[in-house]
Scaffold this motif. Structure first.
Motif, PDB file in Angstrom:
ATOM      1  N   SER A 156     107.046  97.823  53.321  1.00  0.00           N
ATOM      2  CA  SER A 156     107.334  98.677  54.434  1.00  0.00           C
ATOM      3  C   SER A 156     108.383  99.691  53.917  1.00  0.00           C
ATOM      4  CB  SER A 156     107.747  98.133  55.662  1.00  0.00           C
ATOM      5  OG  SER A 156     109.076  97.453  55.769  1.00  0.00           O
ATOM      6  N   PRO A 215     104.188 100.969  57.324  1.00  0.00           N
ATOM      7  CA  PRO A 215     103.653 100.365  55.827  1.00  0.00           C
ATOM      8  C   PRO A 215     103.770 101.272  54.784  1.00  0.00           C
ATOM      9  CG  PRO A 215     101.848 100.318  57.661  1.00  0.00           C
ATOM     10  CD  PRO A 215     103.079 101.001  58.225  1.00  0.00           C
ATOM     11  N   THR A 233      95.923 100.645  62.239  1.00  0.00           N
ATOM     12  CA  THR A 233      97.518 100.570  62.382  1.00  0.00           C
ATOM     13  C   THR A 233      98.398 101.407  61.261  1.00  0.00           C
ATOM     14  OG1 THR A 233      97.678  98.708  60.715  1.00  0.00           O
ATOM     15  CG2 THR A 233      97.478  98.013  63.162  1.00  0.00           C
ATOM     16  N   ALA A 241      98.223 100.458  58.263  1.00  0.00           N
ATOM     17  CA  ALA A 241      98.500  99.537  57.120  1.00  0.00           C
ATOM     18  C   ALA A 241      97.379  99.327  56.175  1.00  0.00           C
ATOM     19  CB  ALA A 241      98.856  98.106  57.490  1.00  0.00           C
ATOM     20  N   ASP A 289     103.809  93.658  54.284  1.00  0.00           N
ATOM     21  CA  ASP A 289     104.330  94.603  55.273  1.00  0.00           C
ATOM     22  C   ASP A 289     103.338  95.703  55.151  1.00  0.00           C
ATOM     23  OD1 ASP A 289     106.246  92.651  55.623  1.00  0.00           O
ATOM     24  OD2 ASP A 289     107.861  93.945  55.505  1.00  0.00           O
ATOM     25  N   THR A 310     100.291  95.530  54.862  1.00  0.00           N
ATOM     26  CA  THR A 310      98.952  95.365  54.973  1.00  0.00           C
ATOM     27  C   THR A 310      98.798  94.849  56.618  1.00  0.00           C
ATOM     28  OG1 THR A 310      98.843  94.078  52.861  1.00  0.00           O
ATOM     29  CG2 THR A 310      97.188  93.223  54.360  1.00  0.00           C
ATOM     30  N   GLU A 311      97.270  95.202  56.947  1.00  0.00           N
ATOM     31  CA  GLU A 311      97.144  94.918  58.441  1.00  0.00           C
ATOM     32  C   GLU A 311      96.382  93.504  58.393  1.00  0.00           C
ATOM     33  OE1 GLU A 311      95.005  98.449  60.974  1.00  0.00           O
ATOM     34  OE2 GLU A 311      93.417  96.892  60.351  1.00  0.00           O
ATOM     35  N   TRP A 323      99.631  94.753  63.292  1.00  0.00           N
ATOM     36  CA  TRP A 323     100.548  94.829  62.040  1.00  0.00           C
ATOM     37  C   TRP A 323     101.954  94.297  62.181  1.00  0.00           C
ATOM     38  CZ3 TRP A 323     104.873  98.446  61.149  1.00  0.00           C
ATOM     39  CH2 TRP A 323     105.429  98.329  59.821  1.00  0.00           C
TER      40      TRP A 323
END
Length: 455
Positions: free
Chosen positions: A130, A256, A270, A272, A291, A293-294, A305
């Motif tokens: 992130s 993300p 989200t 991500a 971080d 990735t959904e 997320w």
């Protein structure tokens, strides 16, 4: 456009193999993925690109480093790059940034201490983590972000040289930063847009407890929206006032880090990277974990997320397992969080009450206050518990706990119950351990559940 001829191939060592895995990002997810793949495929060539000098690092430790609880920055890393190179035979390239990915040709381009390089892969894991949400500022020489441990030494040096510091954002990081700086004797002004601190973690009943506690040590400004950050972080202008400080920490959340793959890989609702239950993206040989990735919320079944290290590690483990030929599914998340402020520990799992309504549930809740030990055992601490359930199905949807001891174990128990879809009655009959020194015959969590059953 950078010509491919500018790049060269560089290897720390070479294993004769038919397959190669490249991992972009050497944090929790990336090193878990590469380590699991190595265990399952000893002959696979594995290469990790990390833009900083650290791998397997722990960003959650930054506030404690700033507080001065430890001084050795290597303690941020579970294992050093040399450990992975020597013991796990993983080509770790620190201080090397991936600049481009050609998903169709399966080529990764990077720049760093090895110069410009080009690497082909059979499997790719994206674990870029992130990045902090930023606020527009008029200069940034005194504006700080607590995000990556590779920057922690410089961050601490600068913060320790200041006396009056503003923190923008009263979420987990903002509260932890307030604790760290107040322990260092700094004057802290904590500015938060919400109605109480940790409002995305706790409901109002428990959030007020933490807000009142933090207000004893720092100047808390609730319900104020920041309009401008001026003079490089020395002046903060909100909709209710103006504050002159020596520096400003921006802690308004993270998002993300998907810049490298935007327009190439499918992103989810989200923001991500969207993956299936095996952590695969829309390219079958490309996985994503961490971080960036959904996931799926187990309670709601909807995309979700969660940027926390335990989730990232397990995502990476699942990705590495599938790449290694041992099928494994990632079940989703229930959003288990825990933090602390001074003597108080704060835990939550599942949905907050308003979240539950948003997702179409009909939430009912019970909140109780109690003690952590038997009435005759000295040293009992206060503990506050809220449990949320669905009125229609009686399924437990969420729990929040604020207390001075034994919060983690209780919130972890509730995480397991929520993950497995326990009802109120199922949870009531969980056979919890009892010892007068650390619990009560009727545990506070069970008391809250019992109240929910009665109500």
């Amino acid at each position: 456009m950078i010509l491919q001829s500018q790049y060269k191939k560089v290897f720390l060592y070479k294993i004769d193999s038919m397959e190669k895995l490249i991992v972009i990002g050497g944090g929790a997810a990336g090193m878990s993925a590469s380590s699991k793949a190595r265990r399952l495929k000893p002959q696979m060539e594995i290469e990790v690109f990390e833009a900083t000098k650290m791998v397997s690092h722990a960003p959650c430790g930054i506030p404690y480093f700033v507080e001065g609880l430890f001084d050795n920055e290597e303690l941020f890393m579970t294992y050093t790059p040399e450990f992975f190179i020597e013991n796990r035979k993983i080509n770790v390239r620190t201080n090397t940034k991936v600049t481009e990915i050609d998903l169709n040709s399966r080529i990764v381009y990077a720049e760093g201490k090895y110069g410009k390089t080009k690497s082909e892969y059979d499997y790719l894991v994206i674990s870029t983590g992130s990045k902090p949400k930023r606020l527009p500022t008029e200069g940034e020489d005194r504006v700080f972000y607590m995000h990556h441990p590779a920057e922690a030494v410089t961050l601490r040096q600068k913060l320790w040289s200041l006396n009056t510091i503003a923190i923008i954002g009263g979420g987990i990081l903002g509260v932890e930063a307030a604790e760290a700086l107040s322990e260092r004797g700094k004057k802290v002004i904590l500015i938060h847009h919400g109605k109480y601190l940790l409002n995305k973690t706790l409901d109002a009943e428990l959030g007020k407890i933490i807000t009142d506690r933090v207000s004893r040590d720092v100047e808390v400004k609730i319900g104020e929206a920041v309009k401008e950050i001026k003079q490089g972080g020395r002046t903060i202008v909100t909709d209710k006032g103006k504050y002159e400080v020596e520096g400003t920490i921006v802690a308004v959340g993270v998002e993300p880090n998907t810049e490298l793959v935007k327009g190439k890989l499918l992103l989810g609702e989200t923001g991500a990277i969207k993956v299936d239950e095996y952590m695969r993206t829309n390219y079958r040989e490309v996985y994503s974990a961490g971080d960036n990735t959904e996931s799926v919320n187990i309670v709601t079944g909807k995309p979700y997320w969660v940027p926390f290290a335990p989730v990232a590690n397990k995502m990476g483990y699942v990705a590495g397992s599938n790449i290694g030929g041992e099928p494994m599914k990632f079940p989703g998340v229930v959003n288990t969080q825990i933090t602390k402020y001074k003597e108080y520990f704060v835990g939550r799992v599942g949905l907050q009450e308003e979240e539950a309504r948003k997702y179409g549930f009909h939430p009912v809740s019970a909140t109780i206050s109690g003690k952590t030990r038997a009435r005759y055992y000295p040293g009992a601490k206060d503990i506050h518990v809220k449990v949320i359930a669905d009125e229609d199905t009686k399924r437990v949807l969420g729990a929040q706990i604020v207390g001075e001891e034994e919060v983690l174990g209780r919130i972890d128990m509730m995480a397991a119950a929520i993950m497995k879809g326990f009802t109120i009655e199922d949870t009531f009959f969980i056979e919890m351990g009892y010892l007068p020194a650390i619990s009560r015959v009727w545990d506070p969590v069970i008391v809250a559940i019992r109240k929910l059953m009665r109500d």
